[in-house]
Design an enzyme around this catalytic site. Structure first.
Site, PDB file in Angstrom:
ATOM      1  CB  ILE A  10      -1.032   0.044   1.157  1.00  0.00           C
ATOM      2  CG1 ILE A  10      -0.402  -0.336   2.490  1.00  0.00           C
ATOM      3  CG2 ILE A  10      -2.235  -0.804   0.844  1.00  0.00           C
ATOM      4  CD1 ILE A  10      -1.377  -0.273   3.667  1.00  0.00           C
ATOM      5  CG  ASP A 127       8.450  12.771   9.487  1.00  0.00           C
ATOM      6  OD1 ASP A 127       8.525  13.868   8.883  1.00  0.00           O
ATOM      7  OD2 ASP A 127       8.558  11.676   8.907  1.00  0.00           O
ATOM      8  N   PRO A 130       0.551  15.180   6.065  1.00  0.00           N
ATOM      9  CG  PRO A 130      -0.452  16.742   4.642  1.00  0.00           C
ATOM     10  CD  PRO A 130       0.856  16.405   5.312  1.00  0.00           C
ATOM     11  CG  ASN A 132       2.743  10.905   9.289  1.00  0.00           C
ATOM     12  OD1 ASN A 132       2.077  11.895   9.562  1.00  0.00           O
ATOM     13  ND2 ASN A 132       4.069  10.875   9.375  1.00  0.00           N
TER      14      ASN A 132
END
Length: 297
Positions: A10, A127, A130, A132
């Site tokens: 993915i 960190d 968007p 994660n």
């Protein structure tokens, strides 16, 4: 690893390949992250294993749940709950009008709840971006990869040699500050908040200096008045161009006064003055927060 059947790849995260997989015993669908470490020959550092094991204790509805850690020879697999989309893909795929204000407000509120929880457990993300932030069709949004930066460090490049994005990085990190706080996550979330509103990255820098200068052009070049101590930071230069601060009504035009005020507090230069997640949750912007559901593609 024989417990899991890989369904499909993915994505490629910062640390390695991510698979959608099925638990053969329970049928549960999970996300399987294979961590690639530079220390392939030496195996996995015990410090990393310790750090990661602590993350199994982070139980919160807005944190992607770490279900298991599988350590084989010199490889490490992290088993996470599976969510079907990330915020970046959702923003890229949403229609011309973008994300509704009600959904932006709901997402920001949930993300602040997740951050407040982790920060209260002294866990930083470091960190946030968007990619994660994961969403599902019920209107939930969850923070992924929490604590991995501390366990493995934040590399300059991913294992596939892609440059790790600087767009959401707090100015104190860019200026070489070695000791930073939970405030770095609030800065990142502020950048993401603006991006959800305008559908454009707020500070899309392509190098550390370009990143800093984009911030300075919008928020004004910091000085000892706006940011006490800035001139003593390792990478501060007195020769930085002097830009003046732009009005937030021009930076995020669709946002109302409450929204602009919250954003300004999240993007404070001085990390001691930057709003905390806990306090942000009480901001008037969230007076009418609701839980709409997104239309996922």
């Amino acid at each position: 690893m024989e417990n899991f059947q890989k369904v499909e790849k993915i994505g490629e995260g910062t640390y390695g390949v991510v698979y959608k997989a099925r638990n053969r015993e329970t049928g549960e669908i999970v996300a399987l992250k294979k961590i690639r470490l530079d220390t392939e020959t030496e195996g996995v550092p015990s410090t990393a294993i310790r750090e990661i094991s602590l993350l199994k204790e982070l139980n919160h509805p807005n944190i992607v749940k770490l279900l298991d850690v599988i350590h084989t020879e010199n490889k490490l697999y992290l088993v996470f709950e599976f969510l079907n989309q990330d915020l970046k893909k959702f923003m890229d795929g949403s229609n011309i009008s973008g994300i509704s204000l009600a959904l932006v407000k709901s997402y920001l509120f949930q993300l602040l709840q997740g951050l407040a929880f982790c920060h209260s457990h002294r866990v930083l993300h470091r960190d946030l971006k968007p990619q994660n932030l994961l969403i599902n069709s019920d209107g939930a949004i969850k923070l992924a990869d929490f604590g991995l930066a501390r366990a493995f460090g934040v590399p300059v490049r991913t294992f596939t040699h892609e440059v790790v994005t600087l767009w959401y990085r707090a100015p104190e990190i860019l200026l070489g500050c070695k000791f930073y706080s939970t405030a770095v996550d609030i800065w990142s979330l502020g950048c993401i908040f603006a991006e959800m509103i305008t559908r454009r990255a707020l500070f899309p820098g392509d190098s550390e200096i370009d990143q800093l200068f984009r911030i300075f052009r919008t928020l004004g070049t910091p000085d000892e008045v706006s940011w006490p101590g800035v001139t003593t930071m390792p990478d501060y230069k007195s020769t930085f161009p002097k830009w003046i601060r732009q009005d937030f009504s021009k930076v995020v035009p669709p946002l109302d006064e409450d929204g602009r005020d919250l954003l300004a507090q999240m993007l404070q230069y001085d990390s001691n003055k930057r709003i905390s997640a806990k306090v942000a949750l009480t901001h008037p912007f969230f007076r009418d927060v609701s839980r709409p559901t997104p239309h996922l593609i």
